[in-house]
Design a protein around this motif. Structure first.
Motif, PDB file in Angstrom:
ATOM      1  N   UNK A  57       0.727  -1.209  -0.037  1.00 28.87           N
ATOM      2  CA  UNK A  57       0.042  -0.155  -0.174  1.00 28.87           C
ATOM      3  C   UNK A  57       0.845   1.191   0.024  1.00 28.87           C
ATOM      4  N   UNK A  58       2.174   1.174   0.625  1.00 23.71           N
ATOM      5  CA  UNK A  58       2.898   2.350   0.807  1.00 23.71           C
ATOM      6  C   UNK A  58       3.222   3.052  -0.475  1.00 23.71           C
ATOM      7  N   UNK A  59       3.117   2.060  -1.678  1.00 23.01           N
ATOM      8  CA  UNK A  59       3.213   2.687  -2.986  1.00 23.01           C
ATOM      9  C   UNK A  59       2.326   2.080  -4.043  1.00 23.01           C
ATOM     10  N   UNK A  60       1.235   2.116  -3.309  1.00 22.13           N
ATOM     11  CA  UNK A  60       0.050   1.514  -4.014  1.00 22.13           C
ATOM     12  C   UNK A  60      -0.803   2.457  -5.013  1.00 22.13           C
TER      13      UNK A  60
ATOM     14  N   UNK B 169      -6.315   0.528   5.604  1.00 16.85           N
ATOM     15  CA  UNK B 169      -6.671  -0.905   4.990  1.00 16.85           C
ATOM     16  C   UNK B 169      -5.260  -1.449   4.341  1.00 16.85           C
ATOM     17  N   UNK B 170      -4.358  -0.556   4.117  1.00 14.01           N
ATOM     18  CA  UNK B 170      -3.073  -1.023   3.418  1.00 14.01           C
ATOM     19  C   UNK B 170      -2.245  -1.771   4.430  1.00 14.01           C
ATOM     20  N   UNK B 171      -2.524  -1.229   5.921  1.00 12.69           N
ATOM     21  CA  UNK B 171      -1.589  -1.751   6.960  1.00 12.69           C
ATOM     22  C   UNK B 171      -2.515  -2.986   7.723  1.00 12.69           C
TER      23      UNK B 171
ATOM     24  N   UNK C 106      -1.734   7.481  -8.277  1.00  8.68           N
ATOM     25  CA  UNK C 106      -2.677   8.594  -8.562  1.00  8.68           C
ATOM     26  C   UNK C 106      -1.949  10.134  -8.442  1.00  8.68           C
ATOM     27  N   UNK C 107      -1.148   9.889  -7.208  1.00  9.35           N
ATOM     28  CA  UNK C 107      -0.351  11.216  -6.715  1.00  9.35           C
ATOM     29  C   UNK C 107       0.653  11.637  -8.022  1.00  9.35           C
ATOM     30  N   UNK C 108       1.314  10.548  -8.534  1.00 10.73           N
ATOM     31  CA  UNK C 108       2.232  10.699  -9.601  1.00 10.73           C
ATOM     32  C   UNK C 108       1.503  11.443 -10.899  1.00 10.73           C
TER      33      UNK C 108
END
Lengths: 496, 496
Positions: A36-39, A455-457, A44-46
């Motif tokens: 998730x940390x790079x999900x 939810x990613x953690x 989308x941020x990029x």
């Protein structure tokens, strides 16, 4: 297979045969990996950053990446001494330059002497440069009040992640009901879930207690273990202290109880201690698992197997890009330790500049060295600002209705709980998104703030969180926290 | 399990319980991994070095590590321009120093602009810094005579090894008779066998033709494939060009035939091209698989899946310690490519100093740049000396009775065949050693020369080889080659 055949006919119609490697035919374990940390939210941020560069109008002027513990990306300046010594190692012609302090030159010469061909460009032995392993062992001894550390039990790595994966690899065996189970905290750092998925091991969740500042409760370990024993063979227990994403710092009593539990239940202990320099809260203190284990005496000290991980990416230096790290193993079977070295040797060696950097981190300038004063001042400034930011984060979030945030005792993150109105949860479900992913995506689109959904953690069913770093500069962080709180209020109103 | 129980009672007698993690209980796939380049012979070399340091008398004064392609460990000096730019990146305070050429400063500034927080200390995106991926794509285009390369198909990695393992991971699936099979050359670089063992894939051997200077013969690929289809599902074909350990450089015709074979048999192609700058023999030329594939036109160019690997560790720069590398994928399924990126993201990013170094390697100084002349002179000097050493190696070995050595057309190794007398083979068997391991161990003990037995790379039954690098300085290499030849004569006499 039906779907793969479907692909094939489609492809034949297009005049193309199918690929050899497709989503259907690829490694199913890799397909199950999530990180998730790079999900998707970071993807989308990029895209948003690219749109901003192309002049697309947005309700914000920059994307703030509060998703990842990357201090220097947030503007933290590298520690001068570390970079001076490294530059000298990279380009030894500079050793004659008058613009470097003497102790920096001596340190560079010492490191280069220990390198093959006296160059950072040679491979090191796979466990890392011997001199640096010795310096790491001395660091551990100092940290642990004199309890001995053996350089032969220290293995340098490509960041801590690499070492964690290596130790987990050793532990995975069995099939079906005898598959290796590994206990991990919930919430966890998703390297653990991703690695266990890739290795085909069973992830056994134990929940940290949000009501007690994310404390680890041994009765919950018991519950998780008992439940797991029906369908796998639990063999290892992972602990993250200081906690990622929780920011919790474990008490000595807690660590003792965990060690006793691991011993009684025959579990190999993995202690992720990469935030050992990041403790801020009054009354909190870092206790290494190694030290507590040794001080507990027999039978624990001589028998309990432990691997402890550290990194150059966090702490006060935040040198993530250099990928330096190490693992110290304690009471590991000698033959297994040989197997671990063999496995590491296939990848040749950890990056040597990262090894050199690690050496400086574990043996910084001494009080009599010319670089001491500046080093110390820079280090203290970073840690003091982090402590202030930890406090500020807790404060601002707890003033916001519908957000509650445990004290950030250590590490680099807050993991606040957010109330999401039922209509927002329904809307998320319609969109096929986890409710906190929906919240975080909306936050990103409207404010440019990038945080990672809980939810990613992992989190208790029906609760919602996000992880946000405390790394932006203090005044910027204040604005971010306030903006985020206001967005949450607006979001709540919109879906009420 | 019987043996594990035996351990347990032994342990109970000693008042210790067994370890959780033992040779018996650990990951059986990891146990099966072998990696000869850093295997038992290198362990012994390390011990001998320690004994020498302790003053133990030996028939030699230093251990010569001709076991591994580590140019700088053998005394090769780093290329000045590369290290100047890197030092500036590490310590940007130096950007105001008059002792660096302007183009080095401009390059450092350009790289830092592309880094998070303008620092090598920030994480990059997991596929590597975008600017550097673009520079790599332009390098590939120039190399391949203008055939386009898309930066989105370029992924930076921690040395080439990391990328090779990642692509193999994607390919592994199935159980029993449907397990993924991967064709690899024999002799091979043992990263391949080690990785396939760890992943639980089936290693399918195809033999290179020693009589034809280790050429790859497509009829042998057919044989290997047909035999394998009975017990696994072959899905990939690995090619190493220029060859490691063979030093062979493939002809364009050979590459075309391999591509046609892979296409017809539906095999994903992995082209290990890390020695692309290391071609010495008159008449030999490096042809990239990508270029040949594209020039073959449809249906190959649009459909054949290919991954091509490159590294900063070899070539003229030999910067092994920085762990820089990349993979370019061609015709990979878009969804699989996303999965690959996801898998890479779990490890965060390749070391950023290695990425920076790769950038300089793929875009060296232009003829109009102040650093061009020196860069070019240093580069040519290294490559010319390597060419001379390749020639010398072949020459000296072929003059020795009982040793025969194919031309070292490229890469950094010779892989000569040695005749071993039957009594030596028997003696080795008594000792439980492969005969060439026995030879190499004796060589090490008596001369201090460390080479790797052919059995670590694979060879035809009943033939014996070793791999030796051509990296020691020319005059030292000559002495080594002569010493090794004399030792072989003595060894042969001793066992005749």
């Amino acid at each position: 297979m039906a779907s793969s055949t479907g692909d094939q006919s489609q492809a034949v119609r297009n005049g193309l045969r199918t690929k050899v490697l497709t989503l259907h035919s690829m490694n199913p374990r890799v397909r199950r990996v999530e990180y998730a940390v790079r999900g998707p939210i970071v993807q989308r941020a990029l895209e948003l950053e690219q749109e901003l560069r192309q002049g697309v109008k947005k309700p914000f002027t920059e994307v703030i990446r509060a998703n990842i513990g990357d201090a220097q990306a947030m503007g933290q300046r590298p520690i001068t001494f570390l970079r001076q010594v490294l530059a000298l190692c990279v380009n030894p012609d500079l050793l004659t330059s008058p613009s470097f302090p003497d102790d920096a030159k001596k340190r560079a010469e010492r490191i280069l002497q220990a390198c093959g061909g006296h160059s950072l460009g040679a491979y090191s032995v796979s466990s890392g440069i011997q001199l640096i392993r010795e310096d790491v062992a001395q660091y551990i001894e100092r940290r642990d009040g004199g309890i001995p550390a053996d350089p032969n039990n220290v293995f340098l790595s490509t960041g801590a992640s690499d070492a964690i994966v290596t130790v987990l690899k050793l532990l995975v065996a069995g099939e079906g009901h005898t598959r290796t189970g590994v206990l991990i905290p919930i919430p966890q750092y998703p390297l653990y879930s991703a690695t266990l998925a890739e290795l085909g091991a069973v992830q056994v969740d134990y929940y940290l207690d949000e009501e007690r500042a994310w404390a680890l409760d041994v009765s919950e370990l018991h519950r998780a273990l008992c439940q797991a024993r029906g369908h796998c063979h639990p063999r290892a227990l992972c602990v993250i202290n200081p906690g990622n994403p929780t920011g919790q710092v474990q008490t000595r009593e807690c660590i003792e109880a965990v060690i006793r539990f691991a011993f009684e239940e025959r579990l190999f202990l993995l202690a992720d201690e990469v935030y050992q320099d990041n403790v801020y809260a009054a009354g909190s203190q870092f206790h290494s698992f190694k030290k507590v284990l040794m001080e507990m005496g027999p039978p624990y000290a001589r028998q309990q197997e432990l691997a402890s991980f550290h990194s150059t990416s966090k702490g006060y230096m935040g040198e993530c890009g250099f990928r330096g790290g190490y693992v110290e193993v304690v009471n590991m079977d000698a033959a297994v330790q040989q197997q671990m070295l063999k496995l590491m040797s296939v990848r040749l060696c950890p990056p040597v500049p990262g090894q050199a950097l690690l050496d400086l981190v574990v043996s910084p300038p001494a009080p009599t060295d010319p670089s001491f004063a500046q080093f110390q001042a820079e280090r203290q400034a970073v840690l003091a600002e982090l402590a202030a930011k930890a406090k500020l984060t807790e404060q601002v979030f707890n003033e916001a209705p519908g957000i509650s945030c445990n004290p950030v005792q250590g590490a680099m993150y807050s993991f606040p709980r957010v109330q999401l109105p039922p209509r927002a949860v329904e809307r998320a479900q319609e969109l096929g998104l986890a409710p906190d992913m929906f919240f975080c995506l909306r936050l990103l689109e409207e404010t440019g703030i990038c945080v990672v959904p809980g939810s990613g953690f992992g989190q208790r069913e029906g609760t919602y969180h996000f992880r946000m770093t405390i790394l932006p500069p203090l005044e910027k962080l204040r604005l971010l926290l306030e903006k985020l709180s206001r967005f949450h209020a607006k979001f709540t109103l919109e879906y009420s």
